[in-house]
Design a protein around this motif. Structure first.
Motif, PDB file in Angstrom:
ATOM      1  N   HIS A 233       0.817  -1.214   0.000  1.00 53.77           N
ATOM      2  CA  HIS A 233       0.000   0.000   0.000  1.00 53.77           C
ATOM      3  C   HIS A 233       0.846   1.257   0.000  1.00 53.77           C
ATOM      4  CE1 HIS A 233      -2.779  -3.101   1.447  1.00 53.77           C
ATOM      5  NE2 HIS A 233      -3.704  -2.385   0.855  1.00 53.77           N
TER       6      HIS A 233
ATOM      7  N   PHE B 115       1.745   4.372  -2.997  1.00 51.67           N
ATOM      8  CA  PHE B 115       1.570   5.824  -2.827  1.00 51.67           C
ATOM      9  C   PHE B 115       2.885   6.569  -3.027  1.00 51.67           C
ATOM     10  CE2 PHE B 115      -2.731   5.813  -2.041  1.00 51.67           C
ATOM     11  CZ  PHE B 115      -3.128   5.047  -0.957  1.00 51.67           C
TER      12      PHE B 115
ATOM     13  N   GLN C 163     -12.004   8.176   5.314  1.00 57.38           N
ATOM     14  CA  GLN C 163     -13.217   8.651   5.955  1.00 57.38           C
ATOM     15  C   GLN C 163     -13.392  10.149   5.750  1.00 57.38           C
ATOM     16  OE1 GLN C 163     -15.221   6.549   7.591  1.00 57.38           O
ATOM     17  NE2 GLN C 163     -16.689   8.038   8.369  1.00 57.38           N
TER      18      GLN C 163
ATOM     19  N   TYR D 150     -10.993  12.423   3.724  1.00 52.51           N
ATOM     20  CA  TYR D 150     -10.372  13.163   2.638  1.00 52.51           C
ATOM     21  C   TYR D 150     -10.048  12.223   1.476  1.00 52.51           C
ATOM     22  CZ  TYR D 150      -6.458  11.453   5.507  1.00 52.51           C
ATOM     23  OH  TYR D 150      -5.620  10.668   6.269  1.00 52.51           O
TER      24      TYR D 150
ATOM     25  N   ILE E  42      -7.840  10.111  -0.958  1.00 50.56           N
ATOM     26  CA  ILE E  42      -6.607   9.396  -0.625  1.00 50.56           C
ATOM     27  C   ILE E  42      -5.432   9.946  -1.430  1.00 50.56           C
ATOM     28  CG2 ILE E  42      -6.789   7.519  -2.319  1.00 50.56           C
ATOM     29  CD1 ILE E  42      -5.752   7.058   1.354  1.00 50.56           C
ATOM     30  N   MET E  43      -5.722  10.543  -2.575  1.00 54.98           N
ATOM     31  CA  MET E  43      -4.646  11.141  -3.358  1.00 54.98           C
ATOM     32  C   MET E  43      -5.121  12.462  -3.955  1.00 54.98           C
ATOM     33  SD  MET E  43      -4.482   8.778  -6.806  1.00 54.98           S
ATOM     34  CE  MET E  43      -4.607   7.156  -6.060  1.00 54.98           C
ATOM     35  N   ASN E  44      -4.184  13.297  -4.326  1.00 52.93           N
ATOM     36  CA  ASN E  44      -4.493  14.565  -4.972  1.00 52.93           C
ATOM     37  C   ASN E  44      -5.280  14.284  -6.244  1.00 52.93           C
ATOM     38  OD1 ASN E  44      -4.335  17.015  -6.453  1.00 52.93           O
ATOM     39  ND2 ASN E  44      -2.447  17.550  -5.368  1.00 52.93           N
ATOM     40  N   PRO E  45      -6.450  14.907  -6.438  1.00 50.96           N
ATOM     41  CA  PRO E  45      -7.214  14.669  -7.657  1.00 50.96           C
ATOM     42  C   PRO E  45      -6.404  14.841  -8.932  1.00 50.96           C
ATOM     43  CG  PRO E  45      -8.553  15.865  -6.100  1.00 50.96           C
ATOM     44  CD  PRO E  45      -7.188  15.758  -5.486  1.00 50.96           C
TER      45      PRO E  45
ATOM     46  N   LYS F  20      -3.256  14.022  -9.270  1.00 47.11           N
ATOM     47  CA  LYS F  20      -2.490  12.763  -9.364  1.00 47.11           C
ATOM     48  C   LYS F  20      -3.404  11.651  -9.871  1.00 47.11           C
ATOM     49  CE  LYS F  20       1.849  12.525  -8.343  1.00 47.11           C
ATOM     50  NZ  LYS F  20       2.708  12.375  -9.459  1.00 47.11           N
TER      51      LYS F  20
ATOM     52  N   PHE G 207      -1.667  15.342   0.470  1.00 45.84           N
ATOM     53  CA  PHE G 207      -2.410  14.091   0.547  1.00 45.84           C
ATOM     54  C   PHE G 207      -1.475  12.978   1.018  1.00 45.84           C
ATOM     55  CE2 PHE G 207      -6.266  15.605  -1.506  1.00 45.84           C
ATOM     56  CZ  PHE G 207      -5.823  16.771  -2.101  1.00 45.84           C
TER      57      PHE G 207
ATOM     58  N   PRO H 136       0.015  10.339  -0.306  1.00 45.42           N
ATOM     59  CA  PRO H 136       1.288  10.058  -0.994  1.00 45.42           C
ATOM     60  C   PRO H 136       2.370  11.106  -0.714  1.00 45.42           C
ATOM     61  CG  PRO H 136      -0.553   9.706  -2.493  1.00 45.42           C
ATOM     62  CD  PRO H 136      -1.117  10.347  -1.261  1.00 45.42           C
TER      63      PRO H 136
END
Lengths: 391, 211
Positions: A187, A191, A239, A241, A243-246, A248, B58, B60
């Motif tokens: 995981h 990232f 829950q 936010y 999980i990654m920058n949109p 990205k 974020f 990552p």
């Protein structure tokens, strides 16, 4: 309106048309709208229904293919179809010294269930610390292995001709793309590498995308004319936010999702339901852009997802909502049957108008949900789903 | 001449190569390793924390910043003794019994370390007995417990009750977190605090240390 078949009801919903009632899904998305086996045992016991022969529809989640009795009792409209194992491959369960149980899947991923656990999680990653050479050398499974499709066409044809259910077809790797890459490499490694070694991640995403396309090609050759919906999946929110920058996501994940979605739609006249947990409001325009027809599960307890009236207002004409039945973190297991019913009434009120809604639990029902609440929940889906379109 | 600010920026940017080069330069220029850690490396994470909390960075990017910070820490940590660095406190952290999820817990541990806490990470699937033994062995100021699932949420309550039965509850503060947890649940089970993510968890721990 004349009584419809489940298939007609689901088709109307996904085409943004009202039907005789809102369709209900119990186990149609085989690992996401059903019940954990312990919850299922509770429910059957409560209803006085006995059948010790339980089919697990998705092994890692230990969730069930509901009996016909349950589908009939609660007016469910969907039926799942999923792949078999590769020829000669079966799950070999083993025990660790700490009492946990594990198995290695066909990809070399280790799945583990702790001694007091309820499901299996991926804990061993065959491509951890990988290089480009490792990607080339990896023994990629064969999506066209006949074992995976054995009996599928006959089963789909049989269900299509002899039942009125809307058939929901599942793909490989839990229907996931970047999540499948996480299972292969870890995981955190996924990232971190989206930033420090993006070329490697792109190379893996290309491989997984090619695998999915080859798999869907084989599946749709067999059953494309019998099924109504296919499932794609990748969680993009925690829950609270994304999980990654949109940005990205649009670079590292979206193009691959689009490729698969386009392939599926070019091959068969089917809708795509996309599973995505968490606080994912910010990605909804992207899902519309890709051509996903429905969003599952609409996790109302995640940030930005509780205002289901707003979701309907802003996206309801372009995206159907598949799930949303009841807050699964604070209400379904914690509150009274009357409060569960109230919650269903609210969600149906927010989301049903003009079609575009298929009701289900928000993820599989777990064993901490009282049986009375399960019954109240499913009955409320029918009660309020019927009232919603009553003329 | 390198500056602490440049190190902090390189950490925020997640640039491990720059962090190493700048740390070595600062050392060559006679700066104290403890100061480099405090102002440069932890200074960078002090910028990252609020950006993460406020949705401008974020998961990552935070992981990459931590990686860059650790690249610098690898160089300077061997040069300092335990007494050189003021510790904000000691925390034992783990995911509860029956639960294998750890990304969130790992991020919380990283944020706590970035704020100067010594963190003992027990890992995942941790029984009440293991937590209790860790309290006796490590004598932490705070025990932090994580549960991602509604079905493992009760283990938080069971573990706190086990602390009471073992007579260790009063020896430390207990904080809880995880997707299905909220302040109301934390209050109900008698935890001393709840935080929704890593940066606010570190802030909560700082407050608890002064309470």
């Amino acid at each position: 309106m004349d009584k419809m078949t489940s298939r007609e009801r689901v088709r109307r919903a996904l085409n943004h048309q009202e039907a005789d009632r809102v369709p209900i899904d119990i186990g149609g998305i085989c690992m996401l709208t059903t019940l954990h086996r312990d919850a299922y045992a509770k429910l059957k016991n409560h209803l006085g229904y006995r059948n010790d022969d339980v089919t697990i529809s998705y092994f890692p989640s230990q969730c069930v293919l509901p009996d016909e009795f349950i589908r009939q009792r609660f007016h469910a409209d969907c039926y799942p179809l999923y792949l078999g194992n590769a020829t000669g491959w079966t799950i070999q369960l083993q025990k660790e010294a700490d009492g946990s149980t594990f198995y290695m899947d066909e990809w070399g991923i280790k799945w583990k269930c702790p001694s007091s656990g309820l499901y299996f999680d991926p804990v061993g990653h065959p491509l951890k610390d990988f290089t480009m050479e490792d990607i080339d050398r990896f023994p990629w499974p064969d999506p066209r292995d006949p074992g995976r499709l054995a009996g599928l066409k006959q089963k789909a044809k049989d269900l299509y001709e002899n039942t009125g259910y809307a058939l929901v077809m599942h793909g490989a790797l839990g229907n996931g793309l970047y999540v499948a890459v996480q299972w292969l490499i870890g995981h955190e490694e996924y990232f971190v590498n989206t930033i420090v070694k993006p070329d490697l991640i792109h190379a893996l995403m290309e491989k997984i995308t090619a695998y999915h396309i080859a798999q869907w090609d084989a599946i749709l050759d067999e059953v494309g004319k019998y099924i109504d919906v296919v499932v794609m999946s990748d969680d993009l929110g925690t829950q609270t936010y994304p999980i990654m920058n949109p940005k990205k996501y649009r670079e590292m994940v979206k193009p691959y999702q689009m490729r698969i979605a386009n392939f599926i739609k070019s091959k068969a006249d089917v809708k795509i339901v996309y599973h995505c947990d968490g606080a994912i409001y910010t990605f909804l325009p992207d899902f519309v852009d890709i051509g996903f027809d429905a969003l599952n599960p609409v996790q109302v307890t995640a940030d930005g997802m509780d205002d289901t009236a707003r979701l309907k207002r802003e996206f309801g004409d372009k995206l159907s909502f598949w799930g949303a039945g009841c807050d699964s973190q604070g209400v379904l297991s914690q509150k009274s049957p009357a409060e569960v019913r109230d919650e269903v009434q609210r969600r149906v009120g927010d989301l049903a108008a003009g079609g575009g809604l298929i009701l289900s639990s928000i993820h599989n029902i777990q064993r901490d949900v009282p049986a009375e609440n399960m019954v109240a929940f499913y009955d409320a889906l029918y009660e309020f789903g019927t009232a919603a379109y009553r003329k | 001449m390198a500056t602490m600010m440049e190190v902090a920026q390189a950490v925020t940017d997640g640039n491990d190569v720059s962090v190493r080069a700048l740390v070595n330069q600062l050392l060559a220029e006679g700066n104290r390793p403890a100061a480099i850690i405090q102002q440069g490396l932890l200074g960078g994470m002090a910028i990252v924390g609020p950006l993460f909390r406020d949705g401008e960075m974020f998961v990552p990017e935070v992981l990459v910043s931590v990686r860059a910070m650790k690249a610098g820490l690898e160089i300077v940590k061997p040069m300092i003794s335990d007494t050189d660095m003021p510790k904000a406190g000691k925390i034992v952290i783990g995911t509860v019994k029956g639960d294998l999820h750890d990304i969130g817990k790992n991020l919380v541990a990283m944020m706590m370390e970035s704020n100067g806490f010594e963190v003992v990470d027990l890992g995942i699937d941790i029984s009440p007995e293991t937590f209790i033994q860790a309290i006796k062995d490590e004598k932490p100021d705070i025990v932090a417990m994580s549960a991602l699932l509604t079905t493992t949420r009760p283990a938080l309550d069971e573990t706190i009750k086990a602390f009471v039965a073992a007579g260790v509850r009063e020896s430390c503060k207990v904080i809880v977190g995880g997707a299905p947890i909220d302040q109301a649940y934390a209050d109900k089970i008698g935890a001393d605090g709840y935080a929704p993510e890593g940066s606010s968890a570190a802030e909560l721990c700082k407050q608890l240390m002064t309470a």
